[in-house]
Design a protein around this motif. Structure first.
Motif, PDB file in Angstrom:
ATOM      1  N   ASP A  56       0.801  -1.308  -0.137  1.00  0.00           N
ATOM      2  CA  ASP A  56      -0.087  -0.013  -0.251  1.00  0.00           C
ATOM      3  C   ASP A  56       0.904   1.136  -0.036  1.00  0.00           C
ATOM      4  N   GLN A  57       2.090   1.065   0.089  1.00  0.00           N
ATOM      5  CA  GLN A  57       2.957   2.115   0.095  1.00  0.00           C
ATOM      6  C   GLN A  57       3.926   2.346  -1.228  1.00  0.00           C
ATOM      7  N   ALA A  58       3.801   1.111  -1.936  1.00  0.00           N
ATOM      8  CA  ALA A  58       4.747   1.034  -3.173  1.00  0.00           C
ATOM      9  C   ALA A  58       4.429   2.126  -4.335  1.00  0.00           C
ATOM     10  N   ILE A  59       3.249   2.201  -4.744  1.00  0.00           N
ATOM     11  CA  ILE A  59       2.973   3.088  -6.065  1.00  0.00           C
ATOM     12  C   ILE A  59       1.720   3.983  -5.255  1.00  0.00           C
ATOM     13  N   THR A  60       2.052   5.004  -5.151  1.00  0.00           N
ATOM     14  CA  THR A  60       1.107   6.057  -4.524  1.00  0.00           C
ATOM     15  C   THR A  60       1.166   7.456  -5.089  1.00  0.00           C
ATOM     16  N   ASP A  61       2.061   7.857  -5.872  1.00  0.00           N
ATOM     17  CA  ASP A  61       1.992   9.187  -6.652  1.00  0.00           C
ATOM     18  C   ASP A  61       2.675   8.945  -7.840  1.00  0.00           C
ATOM     19  N   ALA A  62       2.829  10.157  -8.574  1.00  0.00           N
ATOM     20  CA  ALA A  62       3.299  10.162 -10.057  1.00  0.00           C
ATOM     21  C   ALA A  62       4.656   9.500  -9.831  1.00  0.00           C
ATOM     22  N   GLY A  63       5.519   9.973  -8.909  1.00  0.00           N
ATOM     23  CA  GLY A  63       6.932   9.484  -9.021  1.00  0.00           C
ATOM     24  C   GLY A  63       7.012   7.939  -8.791  1.00  0.00           C
ATOM     25  N   SER A  64       6.361   7.360  -7.907  1.00  0.00           N
ATOM     26  CA  SER A  64       6.465   5.913  -7.756  1.00  0.00           C
ATOM     27  C   SER A  64       5.880   5.095  -8.782  1.00  0.00           C
ATOM     28  N   ALA A  65       4.819   5.778  -9.638  1.00  0.00           N
ATOM     29  CA  ALA A  65       4.247   5.190 -10.782  1.00  0.00           C
ATOM     30  C   ALA A  65       5.182   4.922 -11.816  1.00  0.00           C
ATOM     31  N   ARG A  66       5.654   6.095 -11.978  1.00  0.00           N
ATOM     32  CA  ARG A  66       6.915   6.117 -13.244  1.00  0.00           C
ATOM     33  C   ARG A  66       7.982   5.344 -12.905  1.00  0.00           C
ATOM     34  N   ALA A  67       8.275   5.216 -11.782  1.00  0.00           N
ATOM     35  CA  ALA A  67       9.460   4.503 -11.381  1.00  0.00           C
ATOM     36  C   ALA A  67       8.989   2.941 -11.563  1.00  0.00           C
ATOM     37  N   ALA A  68       7.886   2.456 -10.968  1.00  0.00           N
ATOM     38  CA  ALA A  68       7.552   1.122 -11.134  1.00  0.00           C
ATOM     39  C   ALA A  68       7.589   0.895 -12.731  1.00  0.00           C
ATOM     40  N   THR A  69       6.824   1.630 -13.461  1.00  0.00           N
ATOM     41  CA  THR A  69       6.914   1.346 -14.969  1.00  0.00           C
ATOM     42  C   THR A  69       8.250   1.068 -15.562  1.00  0.00           C
ATOM     43  N   ILE A  70       9.057   1.960 -15.104  1.00  0.00           N
ATOM     44  CA  ILE A  70      10.526   1.447 -15.574  1.00  0.00           C
ATOM     45  C   ILE A  70      10.949   0.303 -15.113  1.00  0.00           C
ATOM     46  N   GLY A  71      10.513  -0.152 -13.806  1.00  0.00           N
ATOM     47  CA  GLY A  71      10.877  -1.335 -13.163  1.00  0.00           C
ATOM     48  C   GLY A  71      10.279  -2.461 -14.151  1.00  0.00           C
ATOM     49  N   ALA A  72       9.184  -2.233 -14.722  1.00  0.00           N
ATOM     50  CA  ALA A  72       8.732  -3.381 -15.519  1.00  0.00           C
ATOM     51  C   ALA A  72       9.328  -3.571 -16.833  1.00  0.00           C
ATOM     52  N   TYR A  73       9.995  -2.650 -17.560  1.00  0.00           N
ATOM     53  CA  TYR A  73      10.754  -2.734 -18.407  1.00  0.00           C
ATOM     54  C   TYR A  73      11.937  -3.258 -18.102  1.00  0.00           C
TER      55      TYR A  73
END
Length: 314
Positions: free
Chosen positions: A39-56
């Motif tokens: 519940d704290q990993a993807i909470t805002d613009a920065g973490s959503a963008r970082a997680a997407t880069i993590g998927a790549y």
């Protein structure tokens, strides 16, 4: 006096044990520095963008060596010029159940699926003025595309596979999910690609998914399903797009600065984020090990302008 001294020593030992147990409790329950609660990993613009880069990054992990090797080494155009047993098994088509390349590829692919699943579960609930609706849709579209790509690869390699469509966060998650059929796996790929094309921007970004990227993969999916009319429809949308064209000479697609007009999607590596493929292909004179060697017949074909670089345009 001796009894008093014994009591003092005993009390000191009890205190020491108590302190050590307290310290152990503190050490056994540290706050992880490389993990966050769900519940704290993807909470805002920065973490959503970082997680997407993590998927790549997770897709990069299985494409940098293991997955391509499983594709080209069993064929007749490349031979293995080394001694590592895991490569020899693949080269000779004599695989064992504990082959590390297969195990690693499978694990890395489902890690990529899990990152995409976490994005799809969390991003819709992110409420951040720095993440406008268009960008939120883009991130969700990329997650759908990447999950489609991984399941497409899994189906090509293993046939039908377990379809995990929600985040895996505990050992109980995913239990009881059986193996799907090839048709069901490809159906899921198609569903993700349809959603991805709806959400992704109509832009030209060669190292991240856009609408054209989803259409190109959909064309390949239809080819594998022998749905040739649909394959032609989606391939034509890519071929007739003015932002994409074949380049000359042929080697330009694999030399710096990369991201050429011929590239529909590239996984971008760098000196600081390198892949391990080059080391296996390059000869020792260029700092490599030359473990993978094209056979003479393949070299002859590639150097023949009627079937090589020019022939690919026919």
């Amino acid at each position: 006096m001796k009894q008093t001294l014994f009591r003092l020593l005993f009390a000191s030992q009890v205190a020491a044990v108590s302190l050590s147990l307290s310290a152990c409790n503190d050490l056994l329950e540290p706050q992880p520095v490389q993990q966050l609660p769900a519940d704290q990993a993807i909470t805002d613009a920065g973490s959503a963008r970082a997680a997407t880069i993590g998927a790549y990054d997770r897709v990069q992990a299985y494409y940098q060596l293991n997955w391509p090797v499983l594709g080209f080494l069993p064929g007749e155009n490349v031979r293995f010029n080394g001694t590592l047993n895991q490569f020899l098994q693949i080269d000779q088509n004599q695989l064992s159940a504990d082959n590390v390349l297969i195990t690693e590829a499978w694990t890395q692919m489902y890690q990529a699926v899990n990152v995409a699943n976490n994005l799809l579960a969390a991003v819709p609930d992110v409420n951040d003025p720095l993440l406008p609706a268009a960008e939120k849709n883009q991130l969700l579209g990329e997650a759908h595309f990447l999950r489609a790509l991984v399941y497409f690869d899994l189906a090509r390699g293993w046939g039908g596979v377990p379809l995990i469509l929600t985040p895996t966060r505990t050992k109980e998650n995913g239990q009881g999910i059986g193996r799907s059929t090839v048709a069901q796996t490809y159906d899921q790929v198609l569903a993700d690609l349809v959603e991805a094309e709806t959400l992704l921007p109509d832009a030209t970004t060669r190292n991240r998914a856009v609408k054209t990227t989803a259409r190109a993969l959909r064309a390949r999916l239809h080819l594998y399903r022998q749905q040739y009319a649909e394959a032609e429809t989606y391939a034509t949308q890519v071929i007739t797009n003015a932002n994409y064209s074949l380049v000359t000479p042929y080697r330009a697609i694999s030399t710096a600065p990369f991201l050429s007009r011929e590239s529909v999607l590239e996984l971008t590596f760098s000196n600081s984020d390198a892949n391990t493929m080059w080391n296996n292909w390059f000869p020792s004179a260029l700092g490599g090990q030359f473990n993978f060697q094209p056979v003479p017949a393949a070299i002859t074909l590639l150097n023949d302008p009627t079937v090589g670089a020019i022939g690919r345009r026919c």
